[in-house]
Design an enzyme around this catalytic site. Structure first.
Site, PDB file in Angstrom:
ATOM      1  N   ARG A 211       0.860  -1.186   0.000  1.00 51.11           N
ATOM      2  CA  ARG A 211       0.000   0.000   0.000  1.00 51.11           C
ATOM      3  C   ARG A 211       0.894   1.232   0.000  1.00 51.11           C
ATOM      4  NH1 ARG A 211      -2.016  -3.739   3.559  1.00 51.11           N
ATOM      5  NH2 ARG A 211      -4.134  -4.512   3.125  1.00 51.11           N
ATOM      6  N   LYS A 234      -2.172  -2.978   7.535  1.00 53.37           N
ATOM      7  CA  LYS A 234      -3.597  -2.854   7.822  1.00 53.37           C
ATOM      8  C   LYS A 234      -4.099  -3.999   8.678  1.00 53.37           C
ATOM      9  CE  LYS A 234      -8.007  -2.052   5.435  1.00 53.37           C
ATOM     10  NZ  LYS A 234      -8.659  -1.940   4.099  1.00 53.37           N
ATOM     11  N   HIS A 290      -3.884   3.144  -4.993  1.00 54.58           N
ATOM     12  CA  HIS A 290      -4.176   1.709  -4.845  1.00 54.58           C
ATOM     13  C   HIS A 290      -4.079   0.980  -6.176  1.00 54.58           C
ATOM     14  CE1 HIS A 290      -5.056  -0.611  -1.331  1.00 54.58           C
ATOM     15  NE2 HIS A 290      -5.971  -1.328  -1.934  1.00 54.58           N
ATOM     16  N   ARG A 293      -1.046  -1.232  -6.258  1.00 53.80           N
ATOM     17  CA  ARG A 293      -1.211  -2.538  -5.593  1.00 53.80           C
ATOM     18  C   ARG A 293      -2.000  -3.479  -6.493  1.00 53.80           C
ATOM     19  NH1 ARG A 293      -1.099  -4.850  -0.336  1.00 53.80           N
ATOM     20  NH2 ARG A 293      -2.993  -5.909   0.368  1.00 53.80           N
TER      21      ARG A 293
END
Length: 348
Positions: A211, A234, A290, A293
């Site tokens: 991330r 996370k 994002h 990713r």
């Protein structure tokens, strides 16, 4: 003779009546609205003795006393949740503020009066104001977890008021990823950016599936022995991802030239957003950084990677999250071309 009001109320809830089958004791030891006890005795003396015993239970045994109403407000429960659970979460402070904002918007009701219809009404208002169904599902999950955690800790004994309320069914959006041409174009643009960090942070994300925040906040101690160890994730779990010798050398050189304390990079999010804008690459809302990713995961699968390995690299707690990329695997559902009835007819 004047009786205390409490005794008068108790007398009203206890009575001995003559019936065809004997003497009936009709009593509510907890007062009006409480559990009612009825029992018939052969003699009046037995009935009076039983009535006296019931009175003694009310005055001596706390279990027979009416339960006190829980007057704690929803915000108070959120405070308890934070003190005994939220403080241990990486995003606990932010989540607490979100929860308190929700409680305030709902009217901060007494928690024992809070119910699913109250939240449903609040949810409807939020949707009308433009909030997405996905965001409302997250708010629902946050508040539901408050009651679940407090129940585990012994601070909530009633049912979870949101336990049976169903979340919205949200249509999955397409996960956008960059093509090889777009990646080359983006890296070329970022390499000449004024921000000295944005180019290498982007390379870390594309090389490891990290991330943006994980890459941007990298510390020198996390890069060693040909791998990057991501700690503040996370999921809260540590994961390690191998990197090339070239990327490790570039990270070490960048730290010597631009490092700040233990941090390798400075902040570069705005520079990335501006760089994407200059390239003309269009990305879905909410997938700005994002997309890096997603690009790692998508190309990993398209190049023949294993879905279980990808799960470990990305740090997904559940394989369900990783399965979103499974359809990109070269062999995904290829049997459909050979095992369908028309193919079988042609082979016959």
């Amino acid at each position: 003779m004047i009786f205390p009001i409490s005794d008068i109320r108790l007398a009203k809830q206890m009575a001995i009546k003559k019936s065809s089958s004997g003497w009936l004791v009709d009593s509510q030891p907890n007062g009006r609205g409480g559990k009612r006890f009825r029992k018939t005795f052969k003699t009046q003396a037995e009935a009076k003795a039983h009535e006296a015993w019931l009175k003694s239970q009310v005055s001596q045994d706390a279990d027979w006393a009416p339960k006190k109403k829980d007057l704690r407000k929803l915000s108070a429960l959120i405070g308890l949740w934070f003190d005994y659970h939220g403080t241990g979460l990486s995003s606990g402070v932010d989540t607490k503020q979100r929860l308190l904002s929700m409680a305030n918007a709902i009217g901060d009701p007494i928690a024992s009066n809070f119910n699913a219809s109250m939240f449903a009404e609040y949810r409807t208002r939020r949707l009308e104001a433009g909030l997405s169904a996905n965001s409302m599902n997250r708010e629902h999950a946050y508040l539901r977890s408050v009651f679940n955690e407090l129940a585990r800790l012994g601070y909530w004994n009633a049912e979870n008021p949101l336990g049976k309320l169903r979340q919205f069914k949200v249509q999955q959006t397409e996960l956008s990823y960059l093509t090889y041409e777009q990646i080359e174009k983006l890296l070329l643009e970022l390499k000449t950016a004024q921000n000295p960090h944005v180019f290498l942070v982007t390379r870390v994300c594309l090389s490891t599936g990290a991330r943006w925040s994980e890459a941007e906040e990298l510390r020198s101690t996390q890069v060693r022995d040909g791998q990057i160890q991501f700690a503040k994730t996370k999921s809260g779990k540590v994961r390690s991802v191998p990197i090339s010798d070239e990327l490790q050398s570039d990270l070490e050189a960048h730290y010597k030239a631009h490092g700040d304390g233990a941090r390798i990079f400075g902040y570069a999010y705005s520079a990335f957003r501006e760089g994407v804008g200059r390239t003309g690459i269009e990305l879905p809302d909410g997938q700005l950084t994002h997309c890096l990713r997603h690009s790692f995961a998508s190309h990993f699968m398209m190049n023949g990677g294993n879905i279980l390995v990808l799960q470990r690299i990305l740090g997904h707690a559940s394989l369900t999250m990783t399965m979103r990329y499974a359809h990109l695997a070269p062999e995904h559902l290829q049997e459909a071309k050979h095992l369908n009835p028309l193919a079988s007819l042609k082979a016959a």
